[in-house]
Design a protein around this motif. Structure first.
Motif, mmCIF file in Angstrom:
data_model
loop_
_atom_site.group_PDB
_atom_site.id
_atom_site.type_symbol
_atom_site.label_atom_id
_atom_site.label_comp_id
_atom_site.label_asym_id
_atom_site.label_seq_id
_atom_site.Cartn_x
_atom_site.Cartn_y
_atom_site.Cartn_z
ATOM 1 N N LEU A 155 1.610 -4.221 -15.374
ATOM 2 C CA LEU A 155 0.221 -3.943 -15.754
ATOM 3 C C LEU A 155 -0.319 -2.840 -14.860
ATOM 4 O O LEU A 155 -0.053 -2.820 -13.653
ATOM 5 N N PHE A 156 -1.070 -1.945 -15.439
ATOM 6 C CA PHE A 156 -1.651 -0.849 -14.677
ATOM 7 C C PHE A 156 -3.178 -0.915 -14.734
ATOM 8 O O PHE A 156 -3.764 -1.020 -15.815
ATOM 9 N N ALA A 179 5.570 3.459 -8.098
ATOM 10 C CA ALA A 179 4.647 2.317 -8.113
ATOM 11 C C ALA A 179 4.921 1.395 -9.293
ATOM 12 O O ALA A 179 4.781 0.174 -9.196
ATOM 13 N N LEU A 180 5.367 1.970 -10.414
ATOM 14 C CA LEU A 180 5.529 1.180 -11.639
ATOM 15 C C LEU A 180 6.687 0.177 -11.570
ATOM 16 O O LEU A 180 6.921 -0.585 -12.505
ATOM 17 N N GLU A 181 7.414 0.172 -10.452
ATOM 18 C CA GLU A 181 8.422 -0.875 -10.219
ATOM 19 C C GLU A 181 7.757 -2.224 -9.930
ATOM 20 O O GLU A 181 8.382 -3.271 -10.027
ATOM 21 N N ALA A 182 6.503 -2.197 -9.520
ATOM 22 C CA ALA A 182 5.791 -3.435 -9.152
ATOM 23 C C ALA A 182 5.396 -4.215 -10.408
ATOM 24 O O ALA A 182 5.591 -3.757 -11.533
ATOM 25 N N ASP A 183 4.860 -5.407 -10.199
ATOM 26 C CA ASP A 183 4.359 -6.198 -11.339
ATOM 27 C C ASP A 183 2.995 -5.674 -11.791
ATOM 28 O O ASP A 183 2.653 -5.743 -12.967
ATOM 29 N N TYR A 229 0.845 -1.195 0.000
ATOM 30 C CA TYR A 229 0.000 0.000 0.000
ATOM 31 C C TYR A 229 0.877 1.241 0.000
ATOM 32 O O TYR A 229 1.740 1.404 0.861
ATOM 33 N N LEU A 230 0.669 2.106 -0.979
ATOM 34 C CA LEU A 230 1.553 3.267 -1.147
ATOM 35 C C LEU A 230 0.962 4.571 -0.618
ATOM 36 O O LEU A 230 1.575 5.626 -0.759
ATOM 37 N N GLY A 231 -0.231 4.529 -0.074
ATOM 38 C CA GLY A 231 -0.794 5.755 0.493
ATOM 39 C C GLY A 231 -1.782 6.432 -0.441
ATOM 40 O O GLY A 231 -2.352 5.806 -1.325
#
Ligand code: AMP
Ligand code: MG
Length: 406
Positions: free
Chosen positions: A292-293, A239-243, A221-223
């Protein structure tokens, strides 16, 4: 604007299966198997007894009844777990045997204690016995060389037991997708401070965190991003570092909905912006590299319905799961539903079993902000785009959202 089916097809086409890792068996439930499991041994490894009783030759008990019992000398006992020399069953004799103990040579059946009486080194057998009775055969559960679990299977309790019986201390599973969760909106407040007028508690992050966990993802969770483009860009870049990245809110047509603009600036290729569904029409999907976004709508019900329809299957596909569909079954509607044509509706429903079939009612007011309607629900009534008003008594399709994937 695309249909629900088109959107799902486009999303699944972009979901790549993640690499695998080894996890301890105790941590494997809920994960997806990354390789076929081939049995290296027979289970059971030897013929053994399914009952506490006497091993004997079935034909020797022919004609036995309660009144005319057949008498067998008892030639010893075999406990479960013994190895080494065992007594042997010869014509007319029996060996006392415990459940799970290896069948002695010569025997072809076991009769349970309840149908016998033992005294003075002999056992009385009160009934006839079938050849093979109460014997668990070598390999009857699993035979050596057989594929017992397939790649893509969800590891549940039974699979855990199966892996244990095949001596897997570590299990190859697909890596959990790392899922970044970001709320957006100046009015959204995290847990703690009392709400001022016009503020809204950040419920979506918690719903989504729970859903991501439930479907095997690793949520982070990034806030809450405030409603400025600069802030949205800067948080999304990380955030875009995530899958997978999931945001909520900020994708409608409002003047302060910056998610789409931020994505464009960050070079995320957006392929979906709106979907012909209710709730959840504004729903952004895009991809950058292998990330994926999902820009889910802000209203709590829309967020959750969109997650179930699109993010859930994408996560499962990324883990290589073979089963990604929630069961769809027919149910008889117990009330009228008003609907305009043109969009697929997902109506929160409560199904029950009646007269051998399912019936379904709605959970009341269906506003996309009414999370109670979701909390009270155990299914979604799916009403296709082209369908209009429905009447009580009509048959509809319901999606069993609490049931595992099939
Ligand atoms: P938006 O699309 O950003 O205008 O959001 C639509 C509505 O969704 C907002 O007015 C809020 O009521 C609600 N909302 C947005 N984000 C959240 C959240 N994180 N938790 C609960 N409700 C939210
Ligand atoms: Mg907003």
């Amino acid at each position: 604007m695309v249909s629900v089916e088109e959107a799902l097809g486009m999303i699944l086409a972009e979901a790549r299966v993640l690499p695998s890792e080894m996890v301890p068996l105790l941590d494997a439930p809920g994960r997806i198997l990354a390789q076929d499991v081939v049995a290296s041994v027979d289970i059971p490894s030897v013929d053994n007894s399914a009952m506490d009783g006497y091993a004997l030759i079935a034909a020797d008990a022919r004609g036995a009844t309660k009144e005319r019992a057949v008498r067998f000398p008892v030639r010893g006992e075999i406990k479960a777990g013994v190895t080494g020399d065992m007594p042997v069953v010869t014509a007319g004799c029996a060996v006392r045997i415990m459940t799970g103990a290896p069948l002695p040579r010569g025997a072809d059946a076991v009769i349970q204690f309840e149908d016998t009486a033992e005294a003075g080194g002999e056992v009385l057998v009160f009934r006839e016995v079938l050849k093979g009775e109460n014997i668990r055969r070598t390999g009857e559960d699993v035979s050596r060389g057989a594929v017992v679990l397939s790649k893509g299977a969800l590891i549940r309790s039974a699979e855990s037991g199966m892996l244990a019986s095949l001596n897997y201390t570590f299990v190859p599973v697909s890596r959990r997708p790392r899922v970044a969760i970001l709320s957006t909106g100046d009015e959204i407040v995290d847990l703690g401070p009392e709400l001022k007028s016009g503020q809204i508690r950040n419920s979506n992050a918690y719903t989504l965190h729970s859903e991501v966990r439930r479907y095997g993802g690793d949520p982070r969770y990034l806030g809450i991003a405030p409603d400025t483009k600069a802030a949205t860009v800067s948080i999304l870049r990380e955030a875009l570092e995530a899958d997978v990245v999931i945001t909520t809110g900020g994708v409608s047509m409002g003047r302060y909905d910056f998610v789409t603009e931020a994505l464009e600036e960050l070079g995320v290729g957006i392929t979906i912006e709106t979907i012909r569904m209710k709730p959840g029409k504004p729903c952004v999907f895009g991809k950058k590299g292998s990330t994926l976004f999902f820009g889910l709508p802000g209203n709590p019900v829309s967020t959750m319905v969109s997650f179930i329809q699109f993010v859930r299957p994408a996560l499962l596909r990324m883990m290589g799961a073979r089963r990604i569909e929630k069961p769809l079954v027919h149910a008889v509607l117990s009330e009228d539903i008003k609907k305009k044509t043109g969009r697929t509706h997902f109506v929160r429903g409560l199904f029950s079993v009646s007269e051998g079939g399912f019936s379904v009612s709605t959970t009341g007011p269906q506003g996309s902000g009414i999370l109670r309607s979701m909390s009270d629900a155990n299914c979604l009534v799916i009403i296709p785009e082209e369908t209009g008003n429905l009447r009580a008594g009509e048959t509809v399709l319901i999606q069993l959202i609490e049931h595992g994937e099939i």
